[in-house]
Design a protein around this motif. Structure first.
Motif, PDB file in Angstrom:
ATOM      1  N   GLU A  93       0.840   0.440  -6.496  1.00 32.04           N
ATOM      2  CA  GLU A  93       0.967  -0.763  -5.930  1.00 32.04           C
ATOM      3  C   GLU A  93      -0.033  -1.632  -5.574  1.00 32.04           C
ATOM      4  O   GLU A  93      -0.362  -2.605  -5.628  1.00 32.04           O
ATOM      5  CB  GLU A  93       2.198  -0.592  -5.076  1.00 32.04           C
ATOM      6  CG  GLU A  93       2.517  -1.916  -4.428  1.00 32.04           C
ATOM      7  CD  GLU A  93       3.759  -2.024  -3.372  1.00 32.04           C
ATOM      8  OE1 GLU A  93       3.583  -2.428  -2.354  1.00 32.04           O
ATOM      9  OE2 GLU A  93       4.776  -1.219  -3.785  1.00 32.04           O
ATOM     10  N   ASP A  94      -0.674  -0.721  -4.770  1.00 32.30           N
ATOM     11  CA  ASP A  94      -2.152  -1.039  -4.188  1.00 32.30           C
ATOM     12  C   ASP A  94      -3.360  -0.872  -5.071  1.00 32.30           C
ATOM     13  O   ASP A  94      -4.495  -1.320  -4.597  1.00 32.30           O
ATOM     14  CB  ASP A  94      -2.393  -0.387  -2.862  1.00 32.30           C
ATOM     15  CG  ASP A  94      -2.557   1.067  -3.012  1.00 32.30           C
ATOM     16  OD1 ASP A  94      -2.035   1.675  -3.958  1.00 32.30           O
ATOM     17  OD2 ASP A  94      -3.355   1.681  -2.169  1.00 32.30           O
ATOM     18  N   GLN A 135       0.353  15.298   1.491  1.00 29.44           N
ATOM     19  CA  GLN A 135      -0.039  14.508   0.157  1.00 29.44           C
ATOM     20  C   GLN A 135      -1.560  14.330   0.064  1.00 29.44           C
ATOM     21  O   GLN A 135      -2.122  14.332  -1.070  1.00 29.44           O
ATOM     22  CB  GLN A 135       0.804  13.345  -0.178  1.00 29.44           C
ATOM     23  CG  GLN A 135       2.298  13.755  -0.602  1.00 29.44           C
ATOM     24  CD  GLN A 135       3.270  12.497  -0.566  1.00 29.44           C
ATOM     25  OE1 GLN A 135       2.997  11.619   0.369  1.00 29.44           O
ATOM     26  NE2 GLN A 135       3.928  12.484  -1.467  1.00 29.44           N
ATOM     27  N   ARG A 136      -1.921  13.874   0.976  1.00 34.73           N
ATOM     28  CA  ARG A 136      -3.446  13.251   1.370  1.00 34.73           C
ATOM     29  C   ARG A 136      -4.400  14.702   1.242  1.00 34.73           C
ATOM     30  O   ARG A 136      -5.286  14.603   0.364  1.00 34.73           O
ATOM     31  CB  ARG A 136      -3.779  12.677   2.265  1.00 34.73           C
ATOM     32  CG  ARG A 136      -5.001  12.015   2.573  1.00 34.73           C
ATOM     33  CD  ARG A 136      -5.226  11.169   3.602  1.00 34.73           C
ATOM     34  NE  ARG A 136      -6.708  10.524   3.473  1.00 34.73           N
ATOM     35  CZ  ARG A 136      -6.962   9.462   4.156  1.00 34.73           C
ATOM     36  NH1 ARG A 136      -5.917   8.797   4.531  1.00 34.73           N
ATOM     37  NH2 ARG A 136      -8.362   9.044   4.125  1.00 34.73           N
ATOM     38  N   MET A 141       0.725  -1.249   0.042  1.00 35.58           N
ATOM     39  CA  MET A 141      -0.012  -0.042  -0.023  1.00 35.58           C
ATOM     40  C   MET A 141       1.061   1.236  -0.046  1.00 35.58           C
ATOM     41  O   MET A 141       1.851   1.303   0.618  1.00 35.58           O
ATOM     42  CB  MET A 141      -0.870  -0.123   1.188  1.00 35.58           C
ATOM     43  CG  MET A 141      -1.792   1.130   1.330  1.00 35.58           C
ATOM     44  SD  MET A 141      -2.788   0.913   2.746  1.00 35.58           S
ATOM     45  CE  MET A 141      -4.476   0.803   1.983  1.00 35.58           C
ATOM     46  N   ARG A 142       0.549   2.182  -0.664  1.00 32.49           N
ATOM     47  CA  ARG A 142       1.302   3.531  -1.022  1.00 32.49           C
ATOM     48  C   ARG A 142       1.177   4.345   0.180  1.00 32.49           C
ATOM     49  O   ARG A 142      -0.051   4.309   0.896  1.00 32.49           O
ATOM     50  CB  ARG A 142       1.030   4.087  -1.868  1.00 32.49           C
ATOM     51  CG  ARG A 142      -0.017   5.261  -2.186  1.00 32.49           C
ATOM     52  CD  ARG A 142      -0.128   6.071  -3.422  1.00 32.49           C
ATOM     53  NE  ARG A 142      -1.616   6.260  -3.202  1.00 32.49           N
ATOM     54  CZ  ARG A 142      -2.155   7.113  -4.279  1.00 32.49           C
ATOM     55  NH1 ARG A 142      -1.303   7.719  -4.969  1.00 32.49           N
ATOM     56  NH2 ARG A 142      -3.611   7.137  -4.259  1.00 32.49           N
ATOM     57  N   GLN A 143       2.522   4.958   0.731  1.00 29.00           N
ATOM     58  CA  GLN A 143       2.224   5.651   2.016  1.00 29.00           C
ATOM     59  C   GLN A 143       2.074   7.085   1.557  1.00 29.00           C
ATOM     60  O   GLN A 143       2.789   7.594   0.909  1.00 29.00           O
ATOM     61  CB  GLN A 143       3.425   5.461   2.860  1.00 29.00           C
ATOM     62  CG  GLN A 143       3.397   4.139   3.452  1.00 29.00           C
ATOM     63  CD  GLN A 143       2.129   3.935   4.325  1.00 29.00           C
ATOM     64  OE1 GLN A 143       1.870   4.660   5.160  1.00 29.00           O
ATOM     65  NE2 GLN A 143       1.464   2.543   4.508  1.00 29.00           N
ATOM     66  N   GLU A 144       1.109   7.898   2.183  1.00 29.01           N
ATOM     67  CA  GLU A 144       1.141   9.229   1.827  1.00 29.01           C
ATOM     68  C   GLU A 144       1.219   9.884   3.084  1.00 29.01           C
ATOM     69  O   GLU A 144       0.810   9.574   4.034  1.00 29.01           O
ATOM     70  CB  GLU A 144      -0.478   9.551   1.421  1.00 29.01           C
ATOM     71  CG  GLU A 144      -0.851   9.208  -0.194  1.00 29.01           C
ATOM     72  CD  GLU A 144      -2.094   9.752  -0.471  1.00 29.01           C
ATOM     73  OE1 GLU A 144      -2.338  10.430  -1.600  1.00 29.01           O
ATOM     74  OE2 GLU A 144      -3.191   9.421   0.219  1.00 29.01           O
ATOM     75  N   SER A 145       1.899  11.184   2.852  1.00 30.45           N
ATOM     76  CA  SER A 145       2.036  12.152   4.025  1.00 30.45           C
ATOM     77  C   SER A 145       0.564  12.711   4.256  1.00 30.45           C
ATOM     78  O   SER A 145      -0.242  12.836   3.247  1.00 30.45           O
ATOM     79  CB  SER A 145       3.042  12.922   3.622  1.00 30.45           C
ATOM     80  OG  SER A 145       2.737  13.781   2.766  1.00 30.45           O
TER      81      SER A 145
END
Length: 119
Positions: free
Chosen positions: A87-88, A8-9, A1-5
């Motif tokens: 990726e997710d 970014q969100r 799963m992509r990690q967003e700050s």
């Protein structure tokens, strides 16, 4: 799963608000913006996606006018997959066909659409 700050969100959610405003003014855009939001794309991806669609659309138009070979679907498909693949949330040719079905009626982005869902 992509990690967003968090930043970014927030930026992505602000983009979605802008897209929903666009939809309120021009309901024709619902199909494309709904697809963008469901794929959780960010502004950079949306900009690149629309630019790629316009460029390929123009290349097809010019090829039709000149009687030359238009760009291949596989070339367009690969560029779209590179833009929207996460990726997710993986992208494949089916994803590209979904995009084409939605953008081909959006005359605001493609005044004359030469992109089709047939190969």
């Amino acid at each position: 799963m992509r990690q967003e700050s968090l930043e970014q969100r927030v930026e992505r959610l602000e983009l979605y608000i802008d897209l929903l405003r666009d939809f309120a003014v021009d309901p024709e855009t619902f199909a494309i913006w709904d697809w963008v939001i469901s794929r959780k794309l960010n502004k950079s991806q949306v900009d690149r996606l629309m630019k790629t669609a316009r460029e390929f659309n123009q290349a097809i138009k010019i090829a039709n006018e000149n009687g030359s070979q238009p760009p291949r679907f596989e070339e367009f498909s690969q560029k779209i997959i590179e833009i929207v693949h996460l990726e997710d949330n993986p992208a494949d040719e089916q994803t590209v066909l979904q995009f084409l079905k939605r953008i081909k009626h959006s005359h605001r982005y493609l005044s004359d659409c030469y992109l089709t869902t047939t190969k």
